[in-house]
Design an enzyme around this catalytic site. Sequence first.
Site, PDB file in Angstrom:
ATOM      1  N   HIS A 134     -31.852  -9.036 -24.301  1.00 57.85           N
ATOM      2  CA  HIS A 134     -31.066  -9.428 -23.124  1.00 57.85           C
ATOM      3  C   HIS A 134     -31.706  -8.902 -21.838  1.00 57.85           C
ATOM      4  CE1 HIS A 134     -27.413 -10.917 -25.241  1.00 57.85           C
ATOM      5  NE2 HIS A 134     -27.918 -10.173 -26.202  1.00 57.85           N
ATOM      6  N   GLU A 163     -31.061  -9.726 -18.954  1.00 61.79           N
ATOM      7  CA  GLU A 163     -30.079  -9.677 -17.861  1.00 61.79           C
ATOM      8  C   GLU A 163     -29.483  -8.290 -17.671  1.00 61.79           C
ATOM      9  OE1 GLU A 163     -29.660 -11.120 -20.792  1.00 61.79           O
ATOM     10  OE2 GLU A 163     -27.577 -11.145 -21.466  1.00 61.79           O
ATOM     11  N   CYS A 174     -31.086 -14.561 -26.527  1.00 57.79           N
ATOM     12  CA  CYS A 174     -30.443 -14.158 -27.781  1.00 57.79           C
ATOM     13  C   CYS A 174     -30.043 -15.393 -28.592  1.00 57.79           C
ATOM     14  CB  CYS A 174     -29.287 -13.205 -27.502  1.00 57.79           C
ATOM     15  SG  CYS A 174     -28.972 -12.123 -28.911  1.00 57.79           S
ATOM     16  N   THR A 228       0.838  -1.202   0.000  1.00 58.95           N
ATOM     17  CA  THR A 228       0.000   0.000   0.000  1.00 58.95           C
ATOM     18  C   THR A 228       0.872   1.251   0.000  1.00 58.95           C
ATOM     19  OG1 THR A 228      -1.857  -1.089   1.061  1.00 58.95           O
ATOM     20  CG2 THR A 228      -1.702   1.292   1.363  1.00 58.95           C
TER      21      THR A 228
END
Length: 535
Positions: A509, A511, A383, A193
């Site tokens: 789609h 989703e 699809c 970090t």
Amino acid sequence: MSSAKYIFITGGVTSSLGKGIISASLAKLLQARGYSVTIQKLDPYINVDPGTLNPYEHGECYVTEDGAETDLDLGHYERFLNTPTSQANNITTGRIYQSVIEKERRGDYLGETVQVIPHITDEIKYRIKLLNNDGKFDFIITEIGGTVGDIESLPYIEAVRQMRWEMGSDCLVVHLTLVPYLAAAGELKTKPTQHSVKMLLELGVQPDVLVCRTERHLTETHRNKIALFCNVEPTSVIESIDTDTIYRVPLLMKEENLDTIVLYKMNMPEKQEPDLRVWEEFLYRLKHPTSEVNIGIVGKYAELKDAYKSISESFIHAGSLHQCKVNIQMIHSEYIEASNVSEKLSGFDGILVAPGFGERGIEGKITAVKYARENKVPFLGICLGMQCAVIEFARNVLGFKDAHSTEMNPRTTHPVIDIMEAQKKISCKGGTMRLGTYPCDIAEGSRAFDVYKTKSIFERHRHRYEFNNKFLENFKNAGMIASGINPKDSLVEIMEIPSHPWFIGVQFHPEYHSTVAKSHPLFAEFVKASMENKK
Ligand code: GLN
């Protein structure tokens, strides 16, 4: 242009720390306090958009309402915030350079040498600020893709440095890093970090807040050490502990006061306590299931966790709605054959055939559809999955033995799926599919109508091929009907088999449309049908 506040999320040490989820979680907390927030992703690759990348490279390609092919993080943004994103929410280096080069050719910079600074960085800053063109957002959260130190992301970090310099406390940088646990030493290590913040400092950017991804809790000592070495207050060192579901992260960030620290540093009022009632209820139902169901997802990227991201998240939303644990398992379509299909699929209460492109694994998908149709297993085809359902029905019910999509077999005598008229003259592959939201009218009395409970819907698309309307009557007479149709051009959007307990294929789609606040009805009803099938 705007009076919004700008928050940048950068990442250090390694990729895959979950910048997208941290961005979405912070946005959620600010939204829950009554602020209007949007999230943007800057991707450092040269593709103009991820539409031409294969899922092995980049996971799922997420499609927005306005038809942009974007990074899958935008899916998280929409699922968390329940508000739509657009093309402006995902910018790539390719798009930045494309527009700078177009401007150069037009003569906009006549006489100048066009350079990374200021021309590319100006374009980046312009694209960041453009999001608040109509002034409707209080906060713009911009996630910088990649890891600090990557050559590719340097212009973005430089743009962040300039914006901070120009805008002072209207800009804030949240840096996400890793605090690894070394088992051999038995301790958490803060050095990575420190190094990643040093790298950011070398580029002229001092982070205001550090979010430390970790598998063990940080102690006061860790926080103080990180704070001292990275020039941030100990209270601005936020722990992001590994957790069981991404949907818990907003609550964890709230416990760590990420939102109040950000507001304090940006001189913004706290307004109200975050209203997370819907969210907490969602999480409670998700974590306290009273039933369980097994769904098989048949696709050719079965080994890739991110290839069907929005589909798997949609199942989580539907599962929470029904307080049902939805176990999803990916099944590799390339290895499904008539001889093993029942062995591979008999354990599932519902079967979904996934979207996709190209020949590989197509026969396995068609075999999976046949299994679901004949064995009356709830089926959802999305699809290409819907197109496979059409091909399977044509071959095995209508007796059109070589029926196919012209995508896979241009010489089939029964092209039940064919290229769209508008696609025939297109040769460029980037951003040229039928993309984004289109309307669909649903036939009353159909199962689709049962699901949506309305006659007119809008759904998002990403395809070049469509159901061939020449065969519509053949299908209807044999028991597969078009229950959803685009009102303008008669493109078939939904096919279903009314005599089957639950069999729906959709050209669009769904989703891309399921969120925590609103599980998509197709997934919700498909899960429900699968639960009933289990009984
Ligand atoms: N390959 C098919 C088409 O282009 C389906 C696309 C998809 O599944 N997204 O029409």
